[in-house]
Structures are given as C-alpha cells and as structure tokens.
Write an enzyme that holds these catalytic residues in place. Structure first.
Site, short mmCIF file in Angstrom:
data_model
loop_
_atom_site.label_atom_id
_atom_site.label_comp_id
_atom_site.label_asym_id
_atom_site.label_seq_id
_atom_site.Cartn_x
_atom_site.Cartn_y
_atom_site.Cartn_z
N CYS A 58 -6.78 -13.72 -0.53
CA CYS A 58 -7.38 -12.38 -0.63
C CYS A 58 -6.99 -11.72 -1.95
O CYS A 58 -5.82 -11.73 -2.34
CB CYS A 58 -6.92 -11.52 0.55
SG CYS A 58 -7.66 -9.88 0.53
N CYS A 62 -1.87 -6.06 -0.73
CA CYS A 62 -1.15 -5.41 0.36
C CYS A 62 0.24 -6.08 0.53
O CYS A 62 0.32 -7.28 0.80
CB CYS A 62 -1.94 -5.54 1.66
SG CYS A 62 -3.68 -5.08 1.45
N CYS A 65 1.18 -8.44 3.44
CA CYS A 65 0.23 -9.43 3.97
C CYS A 65 0.42 -10.84 3.43
O CYS A 65 0.36 -11.07 2.22
CB CYS A 65 -1.20 -8.96 3.70
SG CYS A 65 -2.40 -10.07 4.49
N CYS A 102 -11.22 -10.33 18.45
CA CYS A 102 -11.19 -9.70 17.13
C CYS A 102 -11.15 -10.76 16.04
O CYS A 102 -10.28 -11.63 16.05
CB CYS A 102 -9.96 -8.80 17.05
SG CYS A 102 -9.78 -8.01 15.45
N CYS A 134 -14.68 -7.22 17.99
CA CYS A 134 -14.19 -6.40 16.88
C CYS A 134 -14.11 -7.29 15.65
O CYS A 134 -13.83 -8.48 15.76
CB CYS A 134 -12.80 -5.86 17.26
SG CYS A 134 -12.07 -4.81 15.99
N CYS A 194 -11.66 1.23 15.00
CA CYS A 194 -10.32 0.76 15.33
C CYS A 194 -9.48 0.98 14.09
O CYS A 194 -9.72 0.35 13.05
CB CYS A 194 -10.35 -0.72 15.70
SG CYS A 194 -8.70 -1.43 15.94
N ARG A 266 -2.81 0.33 20.88
CA ARG A 266 -2.55 -1.11 20.98
C ARG A 266 -1.21 -1.50 20.36
O ARG A 266 -0.99 -1.27 19.17
CB ARG A 266 -3.69 -1.88 20.31
CG ARG A 266 -5.07 -1.49 20.88
CD ARG A 266 -6.18 -2.37 20.34
NE ARG A 266 -7.50 -1.82 20.68
CZ ARG A 266 -8.16 -2.07 21.82
NH1 ARG A 266 -7.64 -2.86 22.73
NH2 ARG A 266 -9.35 -1.52 22.03
N1 SAM Z 1 -8.75 -7.84 4.99
C1 SAM Z 1 -9.04 -6.93 6.01
C2 SAM Z 1 -8.36 -5.60 5.84
O1 SAM Z 1 -7.33 -5.52 5.19
O2 SAM Z 1 -8.88 -4.61 6.37
C3 SAM Z 1 -8.75 -7.45 7.40
C4 SAM Z 1 -7.53 -8.25 7.73
S1 SAM Z 1 -5.95 -7.45 7.62
C5 SAM Z 1 -4.89 -8.84 7.90
C6 SAM Z 1 -5.86 -6.42 9.07
C7 SAM Z 1 -4.60 -5.60 9.27
O3 SAM Z 1 -3.53 -6.41 9.70
C8 SAM Z 1 -4.00 -4.87 8.07
O4 SAM Z 1 -4.67 -3.69 7.81
C9 SAM Z 1 -2.59 -4.61 8.52
O5 SAM Z 1 -2.50 -3.34 9.15
C10 SAM Z 1 -2.32 -5.72 9.53
N2 SAM Z 1 -1.30 -6.64 9.02
C11 SAM Z 1 -1.45 -7.58 8.06
N3 SAM Z 1 -0.31 -8.23 7.83
C12 SAM Z 1 0.62 -7.70 8.66
C13 SAM Z 1 2.00 -7.94 8.88
N4 SAM Z 1 2.67 -8.86 8.17
N5 SAM Z 1 2.64 -7.23 9.82
C14 SAM Z 1 1.96 -6.29 10.52
N6 SAM Z 1 0.66 -6.00 10.35
C15 SAM Z 1 -0.01 -6.70 9.43
C1 DTB Z 2 -4.26 -5.01 13.40
O1 DTB Z 2 -4.01 -3.80 13.29
N1 DTB Z 2 -3.38 -5.97 13.61
C2 DTB Z 2 -4.01 -7.26 13.64
C3 DTB Z 2 -5.50 -6.89 13.60
N2 DTB Z 2 -5.48 -5.49 13.34
C4 DTB Z 2 -6.43 -7.61 12.74
C5 DTB Z 2 -3.55 -8.17 12.56
C6 DTB Z 2 -2.09 -8.46 12.59
C7 DTB Z 2 -1.76 -9.47 11.53
C8 DTB Z 2 -0.34 -9.87 11.54
C9 DTB Z 2 0.01 -10.83 10.46
C10 DTB Z 2 -0.70 -12.15 10.57
O2 DTB Z 2 -0.65 -12.82 11.64
O3 DTB Z 2 -1.27 -12.60 9.57
FE1 SF4 Z 3 -6.38 -8.90 2.11
FE2 SF4 Z 3 -4.31 -8.99 3.75
FE3 SF4 Z 3 -4.82 -6.77 2.42
FE4 SF4 Z 3 -6.49 -7.55 4.40
S1 SF4 Z 3 -4.36 -6.93 4.60
S2 SF4 Z 3 -7.05 -6.80 2.38
S3 SF4 Z 3 -6.33 -9.79 4.18
S4 SF4 Z 3 -4.24 -8.74 1.52
#
Ligand code: SAM
Ligand code: DTB
Ligand code: SF4
Length: 330
Positions: A58, A62, A65, A102, A134, A194, A266
């Site tokens: 990506c 973030c 992530c 989701c 979702c 959401c 959630r």
């Molecule tokens: N790329 C899209 C976005 O950022 O909207 C969708 C996928 S992203 C992985 C969805 C959500 O997962 C993020 O907004 C974040 O709140 C959560 N998330 C991602 N990595 C995480 C982590 N290591 N621990 C907790 N929540 C996480």
């Molecule tokens: C959200 O708030 N939590 C979920 C879902 N929306 C998409 C994602 C959690 C991701 C946790 C890190 C991972 O497994 O990559």
């Molecule tokens: Fe990309 Fe992860 Fe950020 Fe979603 S949370 S925009 S997958 S870097």
C-alpha cells in the site's frame, strides 16, 4: 422508543466526553450497561469475519499498518483474489457463525475498471449468501460509492483512527479531511458508515476524547464503530509502542457505547493480546461485536475455539442470521 431516542445526541462536548471517560469505572460501566440494554440484547454479540482481498504494497504510510509499502514487515503482496475464492471464504465464515463479512484491500483509493467490477461482483455474491457485507478499500469517488450501494453493500469501513491533532504523527500521505470527505460520499450514497479508531499508538486521553467527539457529533452516528487495540507489528514504526492499560480500552468502549447508543461497538483488532477477563469487561462495557476466525487481515486473531469457549463461559452467544438489531437491519 421515545425515551430511547432521547438518549441519542449529536451535540456532545469534549468536556462531557472527558467526564464520562474519566468517571469511576463502576459508574461508567453501569451507565454503559443501561444504555446498551435500551438498544441491544445483553447476551448476544455479532460475529464478523475479515478477509484481505488484496494484501500489502500500500502506498500510504500509516504507522500502525503492516501492509504499508513504506515498511519492511515481511508481508507477501498479493493480487486481488478471485470472486470464487472470496465466496468460498464467506461461506466458511457463515458456517462458523459470522453474520457480517468484511473485505479489506490495501489500496490508497479504489481502482476503476475490471478490478472494481470484480469487487462489485464479490459484494453481490457475498450479499446473496445472506450476510451483511462491509468493504474497506481506501478512498472512494461518489460514483464508486453509488455502484457499491447498488451492488448491495451494507457498510463501508473507513476509520478516523485518532484525533485530528495526532493524525499527522501517524499518517502523512493523506489528511483527516480526505478521510471525512470519503465518509461523506459513503453516507450520501446511502451506505451505512463503519468508522472508528485505534488505541495504543502513543496518543493521549485527550486525543481519544477528540476522536470520540468526531464520531459522536456526526449526524447520523456511524452505525458501526470499531475500536481497535493496536496490534504491534515488527517492522512498523509503532512496533515498540508501550502497551496500553486494558482499562483504557474498557473506558473507550464504554464511552463510545454511551455517546452512540444505537451503534454497533466492535471490539476489533487486538483481542489476541487480551485475557478472557479483559475481553469480558469489554463486553460488559458495551461492545457487541467481535471478529471471529483465524485471521484479521494479515495478523492472527483470537482462535475460534477460545472464542467459543469464552462465550459459553459467559453465557453469551453469537447473534444468528435471523435476528436483526441495530446496524444489523439488512
Ligand atoms: N486501506 C484501507 C484503509 O486504510 O481505509 C483499508 C484497510 S486498513 C488495514 C483498515 C483499518 O485497519 C485501518 O484504518 C486501521 O484502523 C486498522 N488497522 C490496520 N492495522 C492495524 C493494526 N496493526 N492494529 C490495529 N488496527 C489496525
Ligand atoms: C477495523 O477497524 N479493523 C479491521 C477492519 N476495520 C478492516 C482491521 C484490523 C487489521 C489488523 C491488522 C491486520 O491484521 O493486518
Ligand atoms: Fe494502506 Fe494499511 Fe493505511 Fe489501509 S491502513 S491505507 S492498507 S497502509
């Protein structure tokens, strides 16, 4: 329902939010329980399943992530899954008790053309299984939001993650305003919202109040509010973030429940690092949904056997497909 409607407010102030969040824990949980029972069953949680339909690489940065291309986390990039692979995963999730499916993609924004057409087909096919659907795919145009709505999408996940003030410490490749603009397009297309955040990223309590204020002053409230506990992934800038006191998570959930009574709150990422007792407290504080299944998007989830045993010990159960409540009005 008149009395209950009166509990739904959109004019929460930061001072009120702070007063709720910092109240003595027994008071806080009592109030959250009262609100919870006006709108939701106290013995049920919704099981949701997650599937990463396009993993890694990506362009966003973030800091939490594992899927960001900016960090070396060992995540193997994949192309978009096939429709059949997704439908098979959704069937399995339904068999395991999930009523919401989701799909997440590591995109900055939704691509157009055949890729988007395939996502729309996934939405239609999963919806046809009777599941709520979702998606979380990054930023959306108005046209894409309308197409997702027409395909039957139940909700779109797009988190604000933290306060507007702390946001720049976590993400530099997009702004809070970008996030709000996408949420607005989702809402206008008639898709349920959401939207939630993460705790444990080094933010202060004040940042949490500000996030809650951003959510609880939206009209209508997001129907679904995921509260994630940071999953610390090696290779990300937040790998060594100090662990957060579990009672902060409980306070965050209880405050969200009180501020947004009808929404699904959630208990999302991070359950694997919580004891059974801590999870039970989160449910007592008003959380009424968990992710079930072996994996979240890229990291392990609390194992299904453990979840089943925990709910049984608590005398609780997963909501079944037939019952509809809150965000579950399909
Ligand atoms: N790329 C899209 C976005 O950022 O909207 C969708 C996928 S992203 C992985 C969805 C959500 O997962 C993020 O907004 C974040 O709140 C959560 N998330 C991602 N990595 C995480 C982590 N290591 N621990 C907790 N929540 C996480
Ligand atoms: C959200 O708030 N939590 C979920 C879902 N929306 C998409 C994602 C959690 C991701 C946790 C890190 C991972 O497994 O990559
Ligand atoms: Fe990309 Fe992860 Fe950020 Fe979603 S949370 S925009 S997958 S870097």
């Amino acid at each position: 329902m008149g009395e209950e409607r009166a509990l739904i407010r959109y004019d929460w102030t930061l001072e009120e939010i702070e007063a709720i969040y910092t109240s003595p824990l027994p008071e806080l949980i009592f109030r959250a329980q009262q609100v919870h029972r006006c709108f939701h069953r106290a013995d049920e949680v919704q099981g949701c399943a997650l599937l990463s339909i396009k993993t890694g690489g990506c362009p966003e940065d973030c800091a939490y992530c594992p899927q960001s291309a900016h960090y070396r986390t060992g995540i193997v990039r994949t192309e978009l899954l096939s429709v059949e692979e997704v439908v098979a995963a959704a069937r399995m999730a339904r068999a395991q008790g999930a009523t919401r499916f989701c799909m997440g993609a590591a995109w900055r924004e939704v691509p157009s053309g055949p890729t988007f057409a395939r996502v729309l087909e996934m939405v239609r096919r999963v919806r046809a299984l009777g599941l709520e659907v979702c998606c979380t795919l990054g930023m959306l145009t108005e046209e894409q939001a309308r197409a997702l709505a027409a395909a039957g999408l139940t909700a779109y996940n797009h988190n604000l993650d933290t306060s507007p003030e702390y946001y720049g410490r976590i993400i530099t490749t997009r702004t809070y305003r970008d996030r709000l603009a996408t949420l607005e397009r989702v809402r206008r297309a008639g898709i349920r919202v959401c939207c939630g955040g993460i705790i444990g990223m080094g933010e202060s309590r004040w940042d949490r109040y500000r996030l809650l204020e951003q959510l609880a002053t939206q009209r209508p409230h997001p129907e679904s509010v995921p509260i994630n506990l940071l999953v610390r992934v090696v290779g990300t800038p937040l790998a060594d973030a100090p662990p957060v006191d579990v009672f902060e998570l409980v306070r965050m959930i209880a405050t969200a429940r009180i501020l947004m009574p009808a929404s699904m709150v959630r208990l999302s990422a991070g359950r694997l690092s919580l004891s059974d007792e801590a999870q039970a407290l989160c449910l007592l504080a008003g959380a009424n949904s968990i992710f079930i299944g072996e994996r979240l998007l890229t990291t392990p989830n609390s194992p299904p056997d453990r979840d089943r045993a925990l709910l049984a010990r608590l005398g609780m159960r997963l909501r079944d497909l037939a019952s509809r409540d809150g965000d579950g009005i399909a």
